[in-house]
Enzyme design. Structure first.
Site, PDB file in Angstrom:
ATOM      1  N   ARG A  52       0.836  -1.193   0.000  1.00 20.75           N
ATOM      2  CA  ARG A  52       0.000   0.000   0.000  1.00 20.75           C
ATOM      3  C   ARG A  52       0.877   1.251   0.000  1.00 20.75           C
ATOM      4  O   ARG A  52       0.541   2.262  -0.610  1.00 20.75           O
ATOM      5  CB  ARG A  52      -0.937  -0.001   1.202  1.00 20.75           C
ATOM      6  CG  ARG A  52      -2.086   1.012   1.065  1.00 20.75           C
ATOM      7  CD  ARG A  52      -3.017   0.968   2.254  1.00 20.75           C
ATOM      8  NE  ARG A  52      -3.528  -0.386   2.470  1.00 20.75           N
ATOM      9  CZ  ARG A  52      -4.069  -0.800   3.604  1.00 20.75           C
ATOM     10  NH1 ARG A  52      -4.160   0.012   4.630  1.00 20.75           N
ATOM     11  NH2 ARG A  52      -4.520  -2.030   3.711  1.00 20.75           N
ATOM     12  N   GLU A  82      -8.291  -1.275  15.641  1.00 22.24           N
ATOM     13  CA  GLU A  82      -7.124  -1.560  14.810  1.00 22.24           C
ATOM     14  C   GLU A  82      -6.005  -2.052  15.713  1.00 22.24           C
ATOM     15  O   GLU A  82      -6.292  -2.547  16.800  1.00 22.24           O
ATOM     16  CB  GLU A  82      -6.749  -0.339  13.951  1.00 22.24           C
ATOM     17  CG  GLU A  82      -6.710   1.008  14.676  1.00 22.24           C
ATOM     18  CD  GLU A  82      -5.381   1.252  15.337  1.00 22.24           C
ATOM     19  OE1 GLU A  82      -4.440   1.668  14.654  1.00 22.24           O
ATOM     20  OE2 GLU A  82      -5.276   1.038  16.575  1.00 22.24           O
ATOM     21  N   MET A  83      -4.745  -1.940  15.307  1.00 23.35           N
ATOM     22  CA  MET A  83      -3.687  -2.582  16.085  1.00 23.35           C
ATOM     23  C   MET A  83      -2.442  -1.729  16.302  1.00 23.35           C
ATOM     24  O   MET A  83      -1.443  -2.241  16.802  1.00 23.35           O
ATOM     25  CB  MET A  83      -3.278  -3.905  15.414  1.00 23.35           C
ATOM     26  CG  MET A  83      -4.408  -4.908  15.264  1.00 23.35           C
ATOM     27  SD  MET A  83      -3.877  -6.512  14.619  1.00 23.35           S
ATOM     28  CE  MET A  83      -3.013  -7.182  16.036  1.00 23.35           C
ATOM     29  N   ASP A  92     -13.843  -3.494   7.748  1.00 22.84           N
ATOM     30  CA  ASP A  92     -14.618  -4.645   8.208  1.00 22.84           C
ATOM     31  C   ASP A  92     -15.613  -4.190   9.272  1.00 22.84           C
ATOM     32  O   ASP A  92     -15.268  -3.377  10.138  1.00 22.84           O
ATOM     33  CB  ASP A  92     -13.707  -5.707   8.837  1.00 22.84           C
ATOM     34  CG  ASP A  92     -12.589  -6.135   7.912  1.00 22.84           C
ATOM     35  OD1 ASP A  92     -12.774  -7.149   7.232  1.00 22.84           O
ATOM     36  OD2 ASP A  92     -11.538  -5.460   7.875  1.00 22.84           O
TER      37      ASP A  92
END
Length: 238
Positions: free
Chosen positions: A24, A179-180, A204
């Site tokens: 990305r 998220e992470m 998602d």
């Protein structure tokens, strides 16, 4: 050079956009920047520097999870003089009023990780974005006529969590996205005197199970990227 970044001194701009996926990063650099140069590729964690509307900007992947992103963020700040990091990534959501492909600006990031307690002498650290960067991102979105959500994220250590009841707690407390990385990046920025912001696109929905494909996550989150890039220009003028 560092053990994880093989770019020469001066290779990075003072502002770095950081997606998780190095592919990305490559897409963003090739699609939105001019005069692009690949500056690092250790472990295939690709990094690029180019210009956006005449402004020097770098793009680099940070991998998945707080440990990975923290390594790259720390080295960019302390070894390459980076002043601002904008994480641009995907997230999930548990809220029914948040939809897939919505853009979220993370003012803060809760977490189940202990990394910020380790760095903050076992006390709770309020992992927050830089206000000016968040304000610039909101202004950039408004200028493009894009609606964004602004509020708290949750940075999880486990992608496949066994604690599904926590999703109800997140929803109760108004968490916009799961998220992470954001809490880790905000902690690193605070520790080393830099500034940071996280902008996420919802990929998602944890409740409805609607999701985007990996290809869509790589190629179609352009609103988020344009908001991030334009926010840099707005921030320069603040």
């Amino acid at each position: 050079m560092t053990p994880h970044i093989n770019a020469p001194e001066g290779a990075f701009a003072d502002v770095v956009l950081m997606p998780g996926d190095p592919l990305r990063a490559k897409y963003i650099a090739e699609t939105f920047l001019q005069d692009v140069v690949e500056v690092t590729n250790v472990r295939n964690m690709l990094g690029f520097t180019g210009t956006y509307k005449g402004r020097k900007i770098s793009i680099m992947g940070h991998g998945m999870g707080i440990p990975s992103c923290s390594i790259y963020a720390k080295e960019l700040i302390t070894e390459y003089g980076v002043k601002k990091i904008i994480r641009v990534g995907s997230c999930g959501t548990v809220r029914m009023d948040v939809k897939v492909r919505d853009v979220i600006i993370g003012l803060g990031a809760c977490t189940d990780s202990k990394v910020n307690r380790i760095r903050f002498k076992d006390n709770d650290f309020a992992a927050i974005a830089d206000f000016d960067m968040a304000q610039a991102a909101v202004q950039a979105a408004k200028a493009k006529g894009k609606v964004v959500r602004v509020g708290n994220l949750f940075s999880a250590d486990l992608f496949y969590t066994p604690d599904v009841e926590m999703f109800d707690v997140m929803e109760k407390y108004g968490i916009l996205g799961v998220e992470m990385e954001a809490a880790g990046i905000y902690g690193v920025a605070a520790e080393y005197g830099a500034k940071a912001l996280t902008i996420c696109t919802v990929s998602d929905h944890i409740r409805t199970h609607e999701q985007t494909t990996a290809e869509e996550r790589q190629l179609t989150f352009n609103d988020m990227i344009e908001i991030a890039l334009d926010s840099v220009l707005i921030g320069d003028a603040l």
